[in-house]
Design a protein around this motif. Structure first.
Motif, PDB file in Angstrom:
ATOM      1  N   VAL A   2      -6.411  16.630   1.106  1.00 28.09           N
ATOM      2  CA  VAL A   2      -7.354  17.076   2.145  1.00 28.09           C
ATOM      3  C   VAL A   2      -8.710  16.411   1.926  1.00 28.09           C
ATOM      4  N   ASP A   3      -9.115  16.308   0.660  1.00 25.39           N
ATOM      5  CA  ASP A   3     -10.414  15.691   0.340  1.00 25.39           C
ATOM      6  C   ASP A   3     -10.467  14.219   0.735  1.00 25.39           C
ATOM      7  N   ARG A   4      -9.316  13.600   0.935  1.00 26.61           N
ATOM      8  CA  ARG A   4      -9.296  12.198   1.361  1.00 26.61           C
ATOM      9  C   ARG A   4      -9.969  12.011   2.717  1.00 26.61           C
ATOM     10  N   GLY A   5      -9.854  13.052   3.580  1.00 26.83           N
ATOM     11  CA  GLY A   5     -10.322  12.836   4.948  1.00 26.83           C
ATOM     12  C   GLY A   5     -11.193  13.930   5.528  1.00 26.83           C
ATOM     13  N   TYR A   6     -11.409  15.021   4.792  1.00 26.01           N
ATOM     14  CA  TYR A   6     -12.257  16.102   5.322  1.00 26.01           C
ATOM     15  C   TYR A   6     -13.444  16.291   4.394  1.00 26.01           C
ATOM     16  N   LEU A  42      -2.510  14.331   4.061  1.00 20.11           N
ATOM     17  CA  LEU A  42      -3.829  14.771   4.540  1.00 20.11           C
ATOM     18  C   LEU A  42      -3.763  15.806   5.667  1.00 20.11           C
ATOM     19  N   ARG A  43      -3.127  15.459   6.783  1.00 21.78           N
ATOM     20  CA  ARG A  43      -3.129  16.396   7.938  1.00 21.78           C
ATOM     21  C   ARG A  43      -2.265  17.616   7.646  1.00 21.78           C
ATOM     22  N   PRO A  88       0.793  -1.233   0.000  1.00 23.72           N
ATOM     23  CA  PRO A  88       0.000   0.000   0.000  1.00 23.72           C
ATOM     24  C   PRO A  88       0.826   1.286   0.000  1.00 23.72           C
ATOM     25  N   GLY A  89       0.234   2.341  -0.515  1.00 26.69           N
ATOM     26  CA  GLY A  89       0.911   3.642  -0.562  1.00 26.69           C
ATOM     27  C   GLY A  89       0.305   4.602   0.439  1.00 26.69           C
ATOM     28  N   GLY A  90      -0.793   5.259   0.047  1.00 24.23           N
ATOM     29  CA  GLY A  90      -1.447   6.206   0.956  1.00 24.23           C
ATOM     30  C   GLY A  90      -0.568   7.404   1.194  1.00 24.23           C
ATOM     31  N   TYR A 114      -2.745  14.705  15.300  1.00 26.90           N
ATOM     32  CA  TYR A 114      -3.019  16.017  15.906  1.00 26.90           C
ATOM     33  C   TYR A 114      -1.856  16.981  15.751  1.00 26.90           C
ATOM     34  N   GLN A 115      -0.620  16.438  15.599  1.00 28.19           N
ATOM     35  CA  GLN A 115       0.518  17.339  15.807  1.00 28.19           C
ATOM     36  C   GLN A 115       0.704  18.392  14.717  1.00 28.19           C
ATOM     37  N   ALA A 116       0.472  18.048  13.456  1.00 32.22           N
ATOM     38  CA  ALA A 116       0.690  19.052  12.402  1.00 32.22           C
ATOM     39  C   ALA A 116      -0.267  20.240  12.582  1.00 32.22           C
TER      40      ALA A 116
END
Ligand code: UD1
Length: 425
Positions: free
Chosen positions: A402-406, A377-378, A114-116, A312-314
């Motif tokens: 961003v669209d991957r997770g928001y 993403l983050r 997998p990549g991601g 959370y950190q970014a």
């Protein structure tokens, strides 16, 4: 390619509805593979990761469709083509979560490496180790894992993870639900999204319990049935919006989130002096913006749940650019998860990389608009947050991450008073 154009400075205010948790729903879609009966999910976020996994599952031969509003209906009768294409896996690493359920129910699957997100090496050796402990044979050839179960199916095993792994825990747990006998997972992950997955699997007829500290026990059953399940709110999206409120000096109430899941983030808010009101019974969290001169610098390190999440950190680093004094972030989970700091420096932040896992952020420094881009993403959400507090206009590329997770992040921000536009560029 699309970009966001953001003009900063407006304090955000109002209510925002937090979507269902990405890191829960993808695993629940995989859980539906364990039965030929229909499963029905609610509070499913409209994000591209869900769309990609849905397409992968449709190609395998499963029926996965959106229903009214935030629903998703799934039925996995037959696997006509038990194969995950490389293209999908490169877009989304979580496609590897199909390994356990496919092996348990159909006895075979072919999946790519997998990549991601391009963060760190992100190996899958522990997923492979868990399946092999349950009797599977897994060969790696030309970038693909060819996995098969013994003719009489997977068998229960005692598996101890040397590192806490979220998806590794989930993959093993999903496979164990239909294995013969008992499976014990030690040093298992504690994320609330896993408990939500356990709740869905138990509704399907699985026998799973957390029987000790970091221990999950699964008693395999012969078959599972369909279930209806509502996905918990996304604590990672919630943290992003909480910081959007704090960084702009606004006043925003997040609805649809259990503040208990955000305890590690709220503890950092306490230390920094960010004002908030958590109401677990109403599933809401209100963030009251504080003058930047009152924000205190903090040292933070990421850890598996219940520690401070790596995701959370970014976003937090943007808030730290406005705190008084020197803060440090220590990323212990992934390598290469400090890439966003380079882009923040372009916007005026004072950030020094102490080594590949630690950054020192000195504040307060006013941020200014810039042309920036991300590949994660983050980190993408982080640049949006920086642009919301910067003077002038910023242009952010790489927003497909961003669209991957928001879900509809710009619509939600506009409703709170932000100036953000999506443009074709
Ligand atoms: C999940 C989340 C991600 C989050 C991460 C850590 C999903 C879809 N994604 O990712 O948002 O940032 O948890 O909370 O749920 N590792 C190995 N071998 C393996 C698997 C993992 O060495 O086979 C290592 C990783 O390199 C990393 C650590 O274990 O250092 C934790 O990774 P893991 O918890 O597995 O992350 P994911 O489940 O992929």
């Amino acid at each position: 390619m699309q970009k966001f154009v953001i003009t900063g400075g407006a304090p955000l205010s109002g209510h925002v509805r937090i979507a269902g948790a990405k890191n829960a729903v993808l695993k629940m879609m995989a859980a539906a593979v364990l039965t030929d009966e229909p499963c029905s999910l609610r509070n499913v976020p409209k994000i591209s990761d869900v769309a990609i996994l849905r397409e992968v599952m449709n190609d395998i031969g499963f029926d996965v469709r959106r229903s009214n509003g935030d629903g998703l209906e799934l039925q996995a009768r037959e696997a006509t083509w038990p194969f995950v294409p490389l293209e999908a896996a490169l877009k989304m690493r979580a496609s590897f979560i199909l390994l356990g359920p496919m092996l348990a129910r159909f006895g075979r699957v072919i999946l790519p490496n997998p990549g991601g997100d391009r963060i760190g090496r992100r190996p899958v050796d522990l997923h492979v180790m868990a399946m092999e402990a349950m009797g599977a044979t897994i060969a790696y050839r030309n970038g693909y894992y060819f996995a098969s179960a013994p003719p009489d199916g997977l068998k229960g095993a005692h598996i101890r993870f040397p590192t806490v792994t979220v998806m590794g825990t989930e993959n093993a747990m999903l496979a164990a639900t239909l294995a013969r006998g008992t499976t014990v997972l030690d040093n298992a992950a504690l994320e609330p999204e896993i408990d939500d997955l356990i709740a869905m699997l138990c509704a399907m007829g699985a026998e799973i319990e957390r029987s000790g500290e970091r221990r999950i026990e699964v008693q395999g059953v012969a078959r599972l049935g369909g279930a209806e399940h509502r996905v918990i709110g996304d604590r990672l999206e919630a943290e992003t919006f909480a910081i959007a409120a704090a960084i702009t000096g606004g006043d925003v109430t997040l609805d649809g989130i259990d503040p208990v899941h955000l305890a590690a983030f709220l503890e950092v808010c306490d230390r920094m002096g960010v004002q908030y009101e958590a109401d677990a019974s109403a599933s809401s969290l209100a963030i009251r913006g504080t003058a930047h001169t009152e924000l205190r610098a903090v040292d933070v390190r990421t850890d598996p749940y219940p520690g401070f999440a790596t995701d959370y950190q970014a976003p937090l680093s943007v808030l730290l650019t406005q705190a008084v004094g020197a803060s440090t972030i220590h990323e212990t989970i992934f390598e290469d998860r400090l890439d966003h700091t380079r882009e923040l420096v372009k916007m005026g932040a004072d950030i020094e990389l102490l080594d590949e896992r630690r950054a020192r952020i000195t504040g307060p420094t006013p941020l200014h608009g810039a042309e920036v881009g991300i590949a994660d993403l983050r980190a993408g959400a982080t640049l949006i947050l920086a642009a919301l507090t910067a003077t002038g206009t910023s242009v952010i590329s790489g927003i497909e991450h961003v669209d991957r997770g928001y879900e509809q992040i710009e619509a939600k921000l506009v409703a709170l008073g932000a100036q953000i536009n999506r443009i074709e560029a």
